[in-house]
Write a protein that holds these residues in place. Structure first.
Motif, PDB file in Angstrom:
ATOM      1  N   LYS A  61      -4.182  40.824 -45.474  1.00  0.00           N
ATOM      2  CA  LYS A  61      -4.953  40.181 -46.549  1.00  0.00           C
ATOM      3  C   LYS A  61      -6.241  39.580 -45.989  1.00  0.00           C
ATOM      4  O   LYS A  61      -7.313  39.712 -46.579  1.00  0.00           O
ATOM      5  N   ALA A  62      -6.141  38.892 -44.851  1.00  0.00           N
ATOM      6  CA  ALA A  62      -7.301  38.197 -44.277  1.00  0.00           C
ATOM      7  C   ALA A  62      -8.381  39.184 -43.840  1.00  0.00           C
ATOM      8  O   ALA A  62      -9.572  38.921 -43.977  1.00  0.00           O
ATOM      9  N   TYR A 117     -11.297  40.147 -46.184  1.00  0.00           N
ATOM     10  CA  TYR A 117     -12.312  39.095 -46.372  1.00  0.00           C
ATOM     11  C   TYR A 117     -13.176  38.958 -45.113  1.00  0.00           C
ATOM     12  O   TYR A 117     -14.402  38.836 -45.198  1.00  0.00           O
ATOM     13  N   ALA A 167     -15.754  41.589 -44.551  1.00  0.00           N
ATOM     14  CA  ALA A 167     -16.854  41.492 -45.522  1.00  0.00           C
ATOM     15  C   ALA A 167     -17.718  40.252 -45.270  1.00  0.00           C
ATOM     16  O   ALA A 167     -18.677  40.007 -45.998  1.00  0.00           O
ATOM     17  N   GLN A 214     -16.755  37.214 -45.673  1.00  0.00           N
ATOM     18  CA  GLN A 214     -16.431  36.149 -46.633  1.00  0.00           C
ATOM     19  C   GLN A 214     -15.346  35.244 -46.086  1.00  0.00           C
ATOM     20  O   GLN A 214     -14.659  35.604 -45.122  1.00  0.00           O
ATOM     21  N   VAL A 258     -11.710  33.557 -46.047  1.00  0.00           N
ATOM     22  CA  VAL A 258     -10.357  33.854 -46.506  1.00  0.00           C
ATOM     23  C   VAL A 258     -10.026  32.767 -47.542  1.00  0.00           C
ATOM     24  O   VAL A 258     -10.348  31.586 -47.322  1.00  0.00           O
ATOM     25  N   PRO A 259      -9.424  33.137 -48.691  1.00  0.00           N
ATOM     26  CA  PRO A 259      -9.211  32.126 -49.744  1.00  0.00           C
ATOM     27  C   PRO A 259      -8.387  30.924 -49.256  1.00  0.00           C
ATOM     28  O   PRO A 259      -7.520  31.057 -48.392  1.00  0.00           O
ATOM     29  N   ASP A 318     -16.623  41.780 -37.423  1.00  0.00           N
ATOM     30  CA  ASP A 318     -17.484  40.905 -38.230  1.00  0.00           C
ATOM     31  C   ASP A 318     -18.724  40.433 -37.464  1.00  0.00           C
ATOM     32  O   ASP A 318     -19.474  39.603 -37.955  1.00  0.00           O
ATOM     33  N   THR A 362     -22.989  42.018 -41.262  1.00  0.00           N
ATOM     34  CA  THR A 362     -21.920  41.062 -41.596  1.00  0.00           C
ATOM     35  C   THR A 362     -22.292  39.669 -41.108  1.00  0.00           C
ATOM     36  O   THR A 362     -21.971  38.663 -41.743  1.00  0.00           O
ATOM     37  N   ARG A 422     -22.224  36.258 -43.229  1.00  0.00           N
ATOM     38  CA  ARG A 422     -21.478  35.065 -42.799  1.00  0.00           C
ATOM     39  C   ARG A 422     -22.396  33.846 -42.767  1.00  0.00           C
ATOM     40  O   ARG A 422     -21.990  32.739 -43.104  1.00  0.00           O
TER      41      ARG A 422
END
Ligand code: AP5
Length: 210
Positions: free
Chosen positions: A48-49, A52, A55, A57, A59-60, A159, A164, A168
Motif C-alpha cells: 500500500k505504501a 504513494y 508518486a 505523495q 502515505v495516508p 523516489d 519525483t 516531494r
C-alpha cells in the motif's frame, strides 16, 4: 529526550538523526525506513505504501499514525527517541502530542533550500538492506556500488528520481512546512543551517540540544 527532525526531503534529517541516536543513546525511528523495510519484505502495508511513495505523495495518516504510536510505545523508547520523517502533517503532530499528553522536547529543523535538495538527491545512494545512505560526491562508499556496512548493492531510491523529488518538495511545502510554525508556537523549535558540511551541522545540533 524526545526529538523530532523537521526539514525538506533530502535536507539531511536521516544523516543527523542517526548521529543524535548514537550520541544520546536513544532509538532512531524513521517512518520512511519502516515503510521501505515493509516494501522489501512484501507485506500488505509495504504494497500500500509503495504506490504513494513512488508518486512522491504522503502515505495516508491511517496507515502511518498507528504504526508510529505502536513503535514509540516499545520499551526501548522509555528514555526518548529521535523521530525522522514523523510527524509530516498537522494531524500527525496533534496525534503525537495527544499520545505524549504534552509535547516533544525539541523539533530540530534542518534548513536547506530547494535548489541544494535537488542536487543532493541525485547523488544519494541507499542500501535497502541495512538502511545506510551515501552520497556519490560527499560520502562515497569504499567500493563503488556496494554498502560499506553489509556489502549489499547500493541503489538510487525510486523516489529520488528528479521528477519525483520535485513532487516531494511541493508536498513538503504544502503539508509539512506548516509544522515549523506549529512547533515554534510550542517554544521547542530549533533551526540549523543544513547547507554546511555534515560534521558542522552535527556540532551545531549538539550545541542546540545542550
Ligand atoms: P523518508 O524516507 O522520510 O524521506 P524524506 O523525508 O523525503 O527524507 P529523505 O530520507 O529523502 O532525506 P533526509 O532528510 O533523511 O536526508 P539524508 O540524510 O538521507 O520518506 C520517504 C517517503 O515515505 C515519503 O515521501 C512518504 O511517501 C513516506 N512517508 C514517510 N514518513 C511518512 C509520514 N510520517 N507520513 C506520510 N508519509 C510518510 O540526506 C540526503 C542526501 O544528502 C544523502 O545522500 C546524504 O549523504 C547527503 N547529505 C546529508 N547531509 C549533507 C550535508 N550536510 N552536506 C552534503 N550532503 C549531505
Amino acid at each position: 529526550m524526545k526529538i523530532i527532525m523537521l526539514g525538506a526531503p533530502g535536507a539531511g534529517k536521516g544523516t543527523q538523526a542517526k548521529r543524535i541516536a548514537e550520541t544520546y543513546g536513544i532509538p532512531h525511528i524513521s517512518t520512511g525506513d519502516i515503510f521501505r523495510a515493509n516494501i522489501k519484505a512484501g507485506t500488505e502495508l509495504g504494497q500500500k505504501a509503495k504506490a504513494y511513495m513512488d508518486a512522491g505523495q504522503l502515505v495516508p495518516d491511517e496507515l502511518t499514525v498507528g504504526l508510529l504510536m505502536d513503535r514509540v510505545a516499545k520499551e526501548d523508547c522509555v528514555n526518548g527517541y529521535v523521530l525522522d520523517g514523523f510527524p509530516r502533517t498537522i494531524h500527525q503532530a496533534e496525534c503525537l502530542d495527544e499520545a505524549l499528553e504534552g509535547h516533544v522536547d525539541c523539533a530540530m529543523n534542518v534548513d536547506v533550500p530547494d535548489g541544494v535538495i535537488v542536487e543532493r538527491m541525485g547523488g544519494r545512494r541507499a542500501c535497502l538492506t541495512c538502511g545506510a545512505t551515501y552520497h556519490l560526491a560527499y560520502i562515497p562508499p569504499k567500493v563503488a556500488g556496494k554498502c560499506d556496512v553489509c556489502g549489499a548493492d547500493l541503489v538510487l531510491r525510486d523516489d529520488d528520481k528528479p521528477e519525483t523529488v520535485l513532487k516531494r518538495l511541493s508536498v513538503y511545502h504544502e503539508q509539512t512546512q506548516p509544522l515549523i510554525e506549529y512547533y515554534e508556537k510550542q517554544g521547542v523549535l530549533k533551526t540549523v543551517d543544513g547547507t554546511r558540511p555534515m560534521n558542522e551541522v552535527f556540532e551545531e545540533i549538539k550545541t542546540l540540544l545542550g
